[in-house]
Motif scaffolding. Structure first.
Motif, PDB file in Angstrom:
ATOM      1  N   LEU A 207       0.826  -1.208   0.000  1.00  0.00           N
ATOM      2  CA  LEU A 207       0.000   0.000   0.000  1.00  0.00           C
ATOM      3  C   LEU A 207       0.865   1.264   0.000  1.00  0.00           C
ATOM      4  CD1 LEU A 207      -2.874  -1.018   2.449  1.00  0.00           C
ATOM      5  CD2 LEU A 207      -3.021  -0.679  -0.020  1.00  0.00           C
ATOM      6  N   PHE A 208       1.942   1.266   0.800  1.00  0.00           N
ATOM      7  CA  PHE A 208       2.788   2.454   0.840  1.00  0.00           C
ATOM      8  C   PHE A 208       3.540   2.639  -0.478  1.00  0.00           C
ATOM      9  CE2 PHE A 208       2.077   2.581   5.391  1.00  0.00           C
ATOM     10  CZ  PHE A 208       2.140   3.945   5.646  1.00  0.00           C
ATOM     11  N   ALA A 209       3.945   1.545  -1.083  1.00  0.00           N
ATOM     12  CA  ALA A 209       4.598   1.649  -2.395  1.00  0.00           C
ATOM     13  C   ALA A 209       3.618   2.188  -3.435  1.00  0.00           C
ATOM     14  CB  ALA A 209       5.140   0.289  -2.826  1.00  0.00           C
ATOM     15  N   ALA A 210       2.393   1.681  -3.396  1.00  0.00           N
ATOM     16  CA  ALA A 210       1.377   2.184  -4.324  1.00  0.00           C
ATOM     17  C   ALA A 210       1.073   3.654  -4.056  1.00  0.00           C
ATOM     18  CB  ALA A 210       0.102   1.349  -4.201  1.00  0.00           C
ATOM     19  N   PRO A 216      -0.148   9.310  -7.142  1.00  0.00           N
ATOM     20  CA  PRO A 216       0.010  10.595  -7.850  1.00  0.00           C
ATOM     21  C   PRO A 216      -0.368  10.516  -9.323  1.00  0.00           C
ATOM     22  CG  PRO A 216       1.889  10.185  -6.419  1.00  0.00           C
ATOM     23  CD  PRO A 216       1.095   8.918  -6.450  1.00  0.00           C
ATOM     24  N   ARG A 217      -0.012   9.429  -9.973  1.00  0.00           N
ATOM     25  CA  ARG A 217      -0.343   9.279 -11.396  1.00  0.00           C
ATOM     26  C   ARG A 217      -1.845   9.067 -11.599  1.00  0.00           C
ATOM     27  NH1 ARG A 217       4.658   7.296 -10.458  1.00  0.00           N
ATOM     28  NH2 ARG A 217       6.298   7.729 -11.993  1.00  0.00           N
ATOM     29  N   LEU A 218      -2.447   8.280 -10.701  1.00  0.00           N
ATOM     30  CA  LEU A 218      -3.886   8.040 -10.805  1.00  0.00           C
ATOM     31  C   LEU A 218      -4.672   9.341 -10.680  1.00  0.00           C
ATOM     32  CD1 LEU A 218      -6.371   6.137 -10.872  1.00  0.00           C
ATOM     33  CD2 LEU A 218      -6.138   5.933  -8.385  1.00  0.00           C
ATOM     34  N   PHE A 219      -4.348  10.117  -9.659  1.00  0.00           N
ATOM     35  CA  PHE A 219      -5.086  11.361  -9.441  1.00  0.00           C
ATOM     36  C   PHE A 219      -4.721  12.426 -10.469  1.00  0.00           C
ATOM     37  CE2 PHE A 219      -5.637   9.601  -5.093  1.00  0.00           C
ATOM     38  CZ  PHE A 219      -7.018   9.649  -5.063  1.00  0.00           C
ATOM     39  N   ALA A 220      -3.509  12.374 -10.989  1.00  0.00           N
ATOM     40  CA  ALA A 220      -3.148  13.308 -12.056  1.00  0.00           C
ATOM     41  C   ALA A 220      -4.006  13.067 -13.294  1.00  0.00           C
ATOM     42  CB  ALA A 220      -1.663  13.161 -12.392  1.00  0.00           C
ATOM     43  N   ILE A 240     -11.547   1.100  -1.837  1.00  0.00           N
ATOM     44  CA  ILE A 240     -11.980  -0.290  -2.052  1.00  0.00           C
ATOM     45  C   ILE A 240     -10.780  -1.217  -2.242  1.00  0.00           C
ATOM     46  CG2 ILE A 240     -13.220  -1.810  -3.638  1.00  0.00           C
ATOM     47  CD1 ILE A 240     -15.130   0.555  -4.164  1.00  0.00           C
ATOM     48  N   VAL A 241      -9.822  -0.793  -3.077  1.00  0.00           N
ATOM     49  CA  VAL A 241      -8.657  -1.634  -3.339  1.00  0.00           C
ATOM     50  C   VAL A 241      -7.837  -1.833  -2.070  1.00  0.00           C
ATOM     51  CG1 VAL A 241      -6.468  -1.758  -4.579  1.00  0.00           C
ATOM     52  CG2 VAL A 241      -8.545  -1.049  -5.777  1.00  0.00           C
ATOM     53  N   ALA A 242      -7.633  -0.755  -1.297  1.00  0.00           N
ATOM     54  CA  ALA A 242      -6.872  -0.874  -0.055  1.00  0.00           C
ATOM     55  C   ALA A 242      -7.574  -1.806   0.925  1.00  0.00           C
ATOM     56  CB  ALA A 242      -6.674   0.507   0.565  1.00  0.00           C
ATOM     57  N   SER A 243      -8.894  -1.724   1.000  1.00  0.00           N
ATOM     58  CA  SER A 243      -9.650  -2.606   1.896  1.00  0.00           C
ATOM     59  C   SER A 243      -9.539  -4.054   1.457  1.00  0.00           C
ATOM     60  CB  SER A 243     -11.114  -2.170   1.939  1.00  0.00           C
ATOM     61  OG  SER A 243     -11.244  -0.851   2.429  1.00  0.00           O
ATOM     62  N   LEU A 244      -9.580  -4.301   0.126  1.00  0.00           N
ATOM     63  CA  LEU A 244      -9.457  -5.663  -0.379  1.00  0.00           C
ATOM     64  C   LEU A 244      -8.076  -6.239  -0.099  1.00  0.00           C
ATOM     65  CD1 LEU A 244     -11.306  -5.372  -3.818  1.00  0.00           C
ATOM     66  CD2 LEU A 244     -12.106  -6.521  -1.752  1.00  0.00           C
ATOM     67  N   PRO A 253     -10.982  -4.985   6.743  1.00  0.00           N
ATOM     68  CA  PRO A 253     -11.007  -4.025   5.633  1.00  0.00           C
ATOM     69  C   PRO A 253     -10.904  -2.577   6.085  1.00  0.00           C
ATOM     70  CG  PRO A 253     -13.176  -5.005   5.974  1.00  0.00           C
ATOM     71  CD  PRO A 253     -12.212  -5.787   6.797  1.00  0.00           C
ATOM     72  N   ILE A 254     -11.300  -2.298   7.333  1.00  0.00           N
ATOM     73  CA  ILE A 254     -11.223  -0.917   7.794  1.00  0.00           C
ATOM     74  C   ILE A 254      -9.778  -0.475   8.005  1.00  0.00           C
ATOM     75  CG2 ILE A 254     -13.507  -0.987   8.832  1.00  0.00           C
ATOM     76  CD1 ILE A 254     -12.297  -1.380  11.517  1.00  0.00           C
ATOM     77  N   VAL A 255      -8.843  -1.430   8.183  1.00  0.00           N
ATOM     78  CA  VAL A 255      -7.425  -1.070   8.223  1.00  0.00           C
ATOM     79  C   VAL A 255      -7.019  -0.487   6.878  1.00  0.00           C
ATOM     80  CG1 VAL A 255      -5.083  -1.929   8.528  1.00  0.00           C
ATOM     81  CG2 VAL A 255      -6.924  -2.836   9.938  1.00  0.00           C
ATOM     82  N   GLY A 256      -7.456  -1.124   5.796  1.00  0.00           N
ATOM     83  CA  GLY A 256      -7.142  -0.614   4.475  1.00  0.00           C
ATOM     84  C   GLY A 256      -7.762   0.740   4.214  1.00  0.00           C
ATOM     85  N   ALA A 257      -8.995   0.964   4.700  1.00  0.00           N
ATOM     86  CA  ALA A 257      -9.643   2.255   4.498  1.00  0.00           C
ATOM     87  C   ALA A 257      -8.879   3.371   5.196  1.00  0.00           C
ATOM     88  CB  ALA A 257     -11.082   2.192   5.022  1.00  0.00           C
ATOM     89  N   LEU A 258      -8.429   3.110   6.425  1.00  0.00           N
ATOM     90  CA  LEU A 258      -7.686   4.130   7.151  1.00  0.00           C
ATOM     91  C   LEU A 258      -6.325   4.399   6.498  1.00  0.00           C
ATOM     92  CD1 LEU A 258      -7.792   4.565  10.949  1.00  0.00           C
ATOM     93  CD2 LEU A 258      -5.726   5.105   9.711  1.00  0.00           C
ATOM     94  N   LEU A 259      -5.653   3.338   6.063  1.00  0.00           N
ATOM     95  CA  LEU A 259      -4.372   3.505   5.373  1.00  0.00           C
ATOM     96  C   LEU A 259      -4.554   4.262   4.062  1.00  0.00           C
ATOM     97  CD1 LEU A 259      -2.642   0.043   5.933  1.00  0.00           C
ATOM     98  CD2 LEU A 259      -2.004   2.245   6.938  1.00  0.00           C
ATOM     99  N   ALA A 260      -5.666   4.010   3.376  1.00  0.00           N
ATOM    100  CA  ALA A 260      -5.936   4.746   2.140  1.00  0.00           C
ATOM    101  C   ALA A 260      -6.053   6.239   2.413  1.00  0.00           C
ATOM    102  CB  ALA A 260      -7.221   4.218   1.492  1.00  0.00           C
ATOM    103  N   GLY A 261      -6.736   6.594   3.497  1.00  0.00           N
ATOM    104  CA  GLY A 261      -6.835   8.003   3.859  1.00  0.00           C
ATOM    105  C   GLY A 261      -5.485   8.614   4.182  1.00  0.00           C
ATOM    106  N   LEU A 262      -4.650   7.878   4.925  1.00  0.00           N
ATOM    107  CA  LEU A 262      -3.317   8.372   5.267  1.00  0.00           C
ATOM    108  C   LEU A 262      -2.461   8.573   4.022  1.00  0.00           C
ATOM    109  CD1 LEU A 262      -2.488   6.212   8.419  1.00  0.00           C
ATOM    110  CD2 LEU A 262      -2.741   8.688   8.372  1.00  0.00           C
ATOM    111  N   LEU A 263      -2.532   7.637   3.089  1.00  0.00           N
ATOM    112  CA  LEU A 263      -1.717   7.737   1.884  1.00  0.00           C
ATOM    113  C   LEU A 263      -2.152   8.914   1.013  1.00  0.00           C
ATOM    114  CD1 LEU A 263      -1.482   3.942   0.948  1.00  0.00           C
ATOM    115  CD2 LEU A 263       0.320   5.377   1.925  1.00  0.00           C
TER     116      LEU A 263
END
Length: 590
Positions: A207-210, A216-220, A240-244, A253-263
């Motif tokens: 997740l951190f590598a992504a 940045p490329r996705l949002f760009a 969704i992807v982070a939760s999966l 899955p909520i660990v992935g949601a929180l990490l997604a927000g941090l990233l």
């Protein structure tokens, strides 16, 4: 005619969204906390509320939720979005600026409360694994309730914000740790624990590598389309992807949601994502708290009230004592420490998240989780009452401990400054420079004592009380300066003082031109709008930086200031209809 009760999922969605969109604003109209409103509405429309009457009145099916299991998807959805929004609000820069309070005071408060609660529960018969999970869950405090009640800049809000920030950050390791303990709880042994830890570390690394190379490329690409819908879809796709990924690793899955927000918070697109997902934040919390209310059965609460009362009092007592003691060691006034301790004593909405994780991990039984869920829901409901109680206790303590007020010369009090924050202190410094005597008044005991230690003559008190204003001997004062950040109180005080002392110069701080006009109608000599003064200072800086001589710049600034004051005074003289009601509404919204 029989009603078609088959499509229960659609009906449940209508009930939840209808409650969030229509019923909850009614609570806001009566100035009841929305969190309390969500829980109470959840109790009303839930399986233990009106849902029990569906067999006798089938039409209630469309207004209630009668199946407890049908709300589980909504609860999980709300939790995921809530954790994502929490992660999105955090950032490494924000943490670094408050690192001492957050990782010092916040860490000791959370771990100290969790340790005491956990040991106490173990002594009462709970297994160690469950005691750890329950201790960490119950040690959390409500970010959603505490910060709206006290803000982030008040004497109570500053330390509370630091502790809550650490708790929000600690959700990641707490959830991770409890999820990793699941194999040991299900007899998989220590090897299973290390397997989950390894999987979790790999998932977090991915997740951190992504987050570093892909986000940045996705949002760009999404930003180049200039499509808000695509940008929102990209944000939800990341969640969704982070939760999966975390689910595949054996974590929640909520660990992935929180990490997604941090990233996302660490990217340059964080602000845009936050704006795009802001409507989901309130809805997510609302759905989550509605499901909390739906899980409460008032009949069971009435039947088990002695145990529930003992649990609530025990948890709150531990947390309030730990928080108050830590704040006192940190140098905070006793009244402020006590108020913060009482306010932070109830469990949190995130307590329910941790309870769910501990239950899924097999650390605690479902019945145990249900009991503490009820305790948490009751604690959330009474948090606003705890805030009121804390304020009253703090005032009584402050009255007993406050430093003796400075003597006020009854014949020549000099200039009286009401409100000794940033603006009041600056005014006092300028009076000192020119050798003018003054006395100040403020209701913040911590600020008052800090100012006295710095040598300022400041009186502690609330100017809303007429006896305190009488004590200031304004009839003998040189001038009265009002710097409070309360537009309604400022106008009322100016009107009262002008009626008593017609010749006293009154200079007041105003929020804007509308507030300034109201102050002129109340009788002030000069009103200084903050918005206009900041625009004049900006204009002065621009003119000087582009090469205009200082003399003409200062002259033009003074001329423009006088012009704007005359316009405001003219408006005040033409418009005699009081605007206090509008000011009060503006103050409530802000």
């Amino acid at each position: 005619m029989a009603l078609n009760l088959g499509n229960h999922g659609f009906s449940d969605a209508l009930v939840i969204l209808g409650a969030a969109g229509l019923v909850i604003p009614a609570f806001a109209r009566f100035r009841i906390s929305p969190v309390i409103g969500f829980i109470l509405v959840g109790i009303l429309v839930g399986p233990a509320g009106l849902g029990t009457l569906v067999p006798q009145a089938p039409w209630l099916y469309y207004l209630t939720i009668s199946d407890p299991h049908s709300i589980e998807p909504f609860a999980e959805f709300g939790i995921i979005l809530l954790l994502f929004s929490i992660g999105l609000e955090l950032s490494l820069k924000r943490l670094w600026a408050m690192r001492q309070l957050v990782f010092g005071l916040g860490a000791f408060e959370l771990l100290g409360s969790a340790a005491i609660i956990g040991v106490g529960l173990h002594l009462l018969g709970q297994a160690w694994a469950g005691s750890i999970g329950l201790g960490l869950a119950l040690a959390l405090s409500s970010t959603a309730l505490v910060l709206p009640l006290v803000g982030t800049a008040s004497r109570v809000g500053r330390p509370a914000f630091a502790m809550l920030l650490f708790e929000d950050l600690a959700l990641v390791p707490i959830i991770f740790a409890l999820g990793a303990m699941a194999p040991t709880a299900s007899a998989a042994g220590l090897g299973g624990l290390w397997t989950v830890l390894l999987r979790g570390m790999i998932a977090v690394a991915i997740l951190f590598a992504a987050g570093r190379f892909v986000l940045p490329r996705l949002f760009a690409q999404a930003a180049r389309t200039k499509s808000p819908e695509l940008f929102l879809a990209a944000s939800l796709l990341v969640v969704i992807v982070a939760s999966l990924i975390t689910t595949a690793a054996g974590l929640s899955p909520i660990v992935g949601a929180l990490l997604a927000g941090l990233l996302i918070a660490e990217t340059e697109y964080a602000r845009e994502v936050e704006v795009m997902t802001e409507p989901f934040k309130g809805l997510a919390l609302g759905v989550f708290l509605l499901t909390v209310g739906m899980q409460l059965d008032l009949r069971l609460v009435a039947a088990n009230w002695p145990g529930l009362l003992a649990a609530i009092v025990g948890v709150m007592l531990v947390k309030s004592v730990v928080t108050t003691a830590l704040l006192k060691v940190n140098g905070t006034r006793t009244g402020t420490a006590a108020e913060a301790g009482i306010l932070m004593s109830s469990p949190s909405e995130t307590t329910l998240i941790v309870l769910g994780v501990a239950t899924q991990a097999g650390l605690i039984l479902t019945t145990t989780s249900a009991f503490w869920t009820t305790v948490t829901a009751i604690g959330l409901t009474i948090t606003p009452l705890l805030a009121k109680a804390g304020q009253g206790i703090a005032r009584r303590i402050d009255r007993q401990e406050r430093i003796a007020d400075p003597e006020v010369d009854a014949d020549r009090p000099g200039t009286v400054i009401i409100g000794f924050g940033r603006v009041g202190r600056t005014v006092a410094d300028m009076l000192k420079v020119h050798g003018k005597t003054f006395v100040a008044v403020d209701a913040d005991i911590d600020g008052v004592n800090a100012a006295r230690r710095d040598g300022y003559p400041v009186i502690f008190g609330d100017v809303a009380r007429s006896e305190l204003v009488d004590r200031l001997r304004l009839g003998h004062a040189d001038a009265l300066i009002l710097t409070m950040d309360d537009p309604v109180l400022t106008v009322n005080l100016a009107r009262r003082v002008r009626a008593w002392v017609p010749s006293l110069p009154i200079i007041a701080r105003a929020r804007d031109a509308t507030h300034a006009a109201e102050l002129y109608k109340a009788g002030v000599t000069d009103a200084v709008p903050e918005t206009l003064e900041s625009s004049l200072q900006l204009s002065e800086a621009v003119l000087v930086d582009i090469g205009v001589a200082m003399g003409p710049v200062i002259a033009s600034i003074h001329e423009k200031r006088d012009e704007m004051r005359q316009q405001i005074k003219a408006e005040a003289s033409l418009d005699r209809e009081p605007r206090i009601r509008r000011l009060r509404r503006t103050d409530e919204v802000s």
